[in-house]
Write a protein that holds these residues in place. Structure first.
Motif, PDB file in Angstrom:
ATOM      1  N   THR A 117       9.917  -3.770   0.702  1.00 47.10           N
ATOM      2  CA  THR A 117       9.437  -5.136   0.481  1.00 47.10           C
ATOM      3  C   THR A 117      10.615  -6.091   0.348  1.00 47.10           C
ATOM      4  O   THR A 117      10.638  -7.167   0.959  1.00 47.10           O
TER       5      THR A 117
ATOM      6  N   ILE B 123       4.154  -2.900   5.668  1.00 49.66           N
ATOM      7  CA  ILE B 123       4.558  -3.942   4.715  1.00 49.66           C
ATOM      8  C   ILE B 123       4.870  -5.246   5.441  1.00 49.66           C
ATOM      9  O   ILE B 123       4.450  -6.330   5.028  1.00 49.66           O
TER      10      ILE B 123
ATOM     11  N   LEU C   2       4.415 -10.907   0.215  1.00 50.36           N
ATOM     12  CA  LEU C   2       5.012  -9.571   0.298  1.00 50.36           C
ATOM     13  C   LEU C   2       5.068  -8.910  -1.079  1.00 50.36           C
ATOM     14  O   LEU C   2       4.723  -7.727  -1.235  1.00 50.36           O
TER      15      LEU C   2
ATOM     16  N   CYS D 260       3.149  -5.640  -2.567  1.00 50.28           N
ATOM     17  CA  CYS D 260       3.978  -4.580  -3.136  1.00 50.28           C
ATOM     18  C   CYS D 260       3.454  -4.133  -4.505  1.00 50.28           C
ATOM     19  O   CYS D 260       3.320  -2.931  -4.765  1.00 50.28           O
TER      20      CYS D 260
END
Length: 471
Positions: A155, A332, A365, A369
């Motif tokens: 991430t 991701i 992001l 995460c």
């Protein structure tokens, strides 16, 4: 807010990058383990290969159908945007809600744990048996910590800009393709035996179920075969999923009207060929009963031991570590763009709509995460597999049906590319995927039912959000 932020994305990704994102996101750990469960469910070489082939073909049909949508709407958000254009914001939100709650984050968590599981072969201290803390039924183990650390690292890398993550993705995916190709070639040249191949293909279409306790085969009828096929296809379809990731980052693809659809086609074609060849190698090297009885379903480990001897376990462990690491980087990278687009529509946290100075949605992001890290603690990855795949299939069906709706709803919209085999191939996908969904609800209602419930929970959440922010 409309599309003003889209222009801030840097178009850093070409056709190779898009294709490597598709391949890298699709190939995780599934191809190394799923075949054991299929062998137990259907008990024949013919059905084993056919299930992988059918899954690959319907995935490719979906990919070439999505090409029409990706060319019409070449912006960040992908499937979320397609559903919004074809239906309405509610349907799009249900997808985005499911995507954040289970689909993408659950997959990231599962892939992270797979990475840790195979790292433990090389570094035993990171095993899930190394318990750090225990309270009630909850156990914190080192494998979970390693999974979370890798998710945080990837991430962070993605928040530093798409260029760094695309280089990592392309390099690792090429290594992944070469290493699996090497396993296939060495398998056929060093360990394949005519006696094993012939025995596995004898009565290749006679279905059986495998009893792990007695290590014996039992013949099954048509009803049990249909049930076994639908259960087996959970693994193959899950292994063939995540090919839509390139649509989520369309805003960062050069010439997206051409390259997004082409990336999906090339990526799914490459993966389908790799999957079928890998399974043909398995049945050339390993007796079917050993495939079905592989310890912890690790068929590739058994194959590698036949090919390379004792060092084979380490070779496979390294391959899967690289494979899952690249897979999670792709997941991701792509996932956060969906939350970014939802936030621009007022259907996600407003901060998710912001791009950082590297032109990536950093807040989205980190939100992804954190939730994926929480899911790492649940440990119920087998259940996650079931209810992830049914939600995924439902939205694939809706999206491909959306092509038909948009042909009537927006007949004058420019379509630089049109779905191949329309309307036959889209309808074929809808028919097969719907049959799998219905079969899953009948055979695995306890888990798939939860998946549908999680999706439907998004309805009151949507109206709550709309009430607070009617725009």
């Amino acid at each position: 807010m409309k599309d003003q932020n889209h222009e801030e994305f840097k178009k850093e990704l070409g056709l190779l990058d898009g294709t490597m994102l598709v391949v890298g996101s699709m190939i995780g750990s599934g191809i190394f383990i799923v075949s054991a469960d299929i062998a137990r469910q259907v008990g024949s070489t013919g059905w084993l290969i056919l299930i992988w082939l059918i899954s690959g073909i319907i995935t490719m049909i979906a990919a070439v159908s999505y090409g029409e949508l990706s060319a019409m709407f070449p912006n960040a958000g992908g499937q979320y945007v397609y559903l919004k254009e074809a239906y309405n914001k509610l349907i799009a939100f249900l997808y985005g809600w499911s995507f954040f709650a289970v689909i993408q984050t659950g997959t990231i968590a599962a892939v992270g744990v797979a990475f840790s599981k195979f790292t433990a072969y090389i570094i035993p201290a990171v095993s899930d048996e190394n318990i750090l803390y225990e309270i009630g039924n909850f156990k914190l183990n080192v494998a979970q910590i390693v999974s979370i650390v890798t998710i945080f690292f990837l991430t962070y890398l993605n928040t530093r800009g798409v260029k760094n993550s695309k280089i990592l993705q392309t390099i690792l995916t090429i290594i992944k393709i070469l290493s699996i190709s090497g396993l296939i070639i060495f398998g056929f040249t060093l360990a394949a035996k005519a006696s094993v191949w012939n025995a596995n293909w004898h009565n290749a279409w006679t279905p059986h179920s495998f009893n792990l306790e007695t290590a014996s085969w039992m013949p099954i009828g048509t009803t049990a075969l249909i049930s076994g096929i639908s259960a087996a296809m959970v693994g193959t379809l899950f292994s063939s999923d995540s090919w839509t990731g390139v649509t989520f980052i369309a805003g960062e693809i050069k010439n997206p009207k051409r390259n997004v659809g082409l990336s999906m086609f090339l990526g799914t074609l490459i993966v389908t060929i790799i999957y079928v060849l890998t399974n043909l190698m398995y049945v050339a090297v390993i007796p079917l009963s050993e495939i079905a009885a592989a310890k912890s379903d690790r068929v590739a480990v058994v194959a590698s031991q036949y090919i390379f001897g004792n060092i084979g376990t380490l070779i496979i462990a390294l391959m899967i570590m690289i494979s899952t690491f690249a897979c999670n980087n792709g997941l991701i990278m792509a996932g956060a763009r969906v939350y970014y687009t939802m936030a621009n529509d007022g259907l996600f946290f407003k901060k998710a709509a912001r791009l950082n100075h590297q032109s990536v949605p950093a807040w989205a992001l980190w939100a992804q995460c954190l939730w994926a890290s929480v899911l790492c603690f649940t440990g119920k990855y087998g259940d996650l597999l079931d209810f992830v795949i049914i939600i995924v299939l439902i939205f694939y069906i809706l999206t491909i049906f959306g092509i038909i709706i948009l042909r009537k709803k927006q007949p004058d919209t420019v379509r630089p590319y049109k779905a191949i085999g329309y309307p036959f191939l889209p309808f074929l996908y809808i028919l097969i995927a719907s049959a799998v969904c219905v079969s899953l609800l009948f055979t695995k209602f306890s888990t798939c039912g939860w998946g549908v419930l999680i999706m439907l929970m998004g309805i009151p959440i949507y109206y709550f959000i709309k009430e607070k922010d009617p725009n």
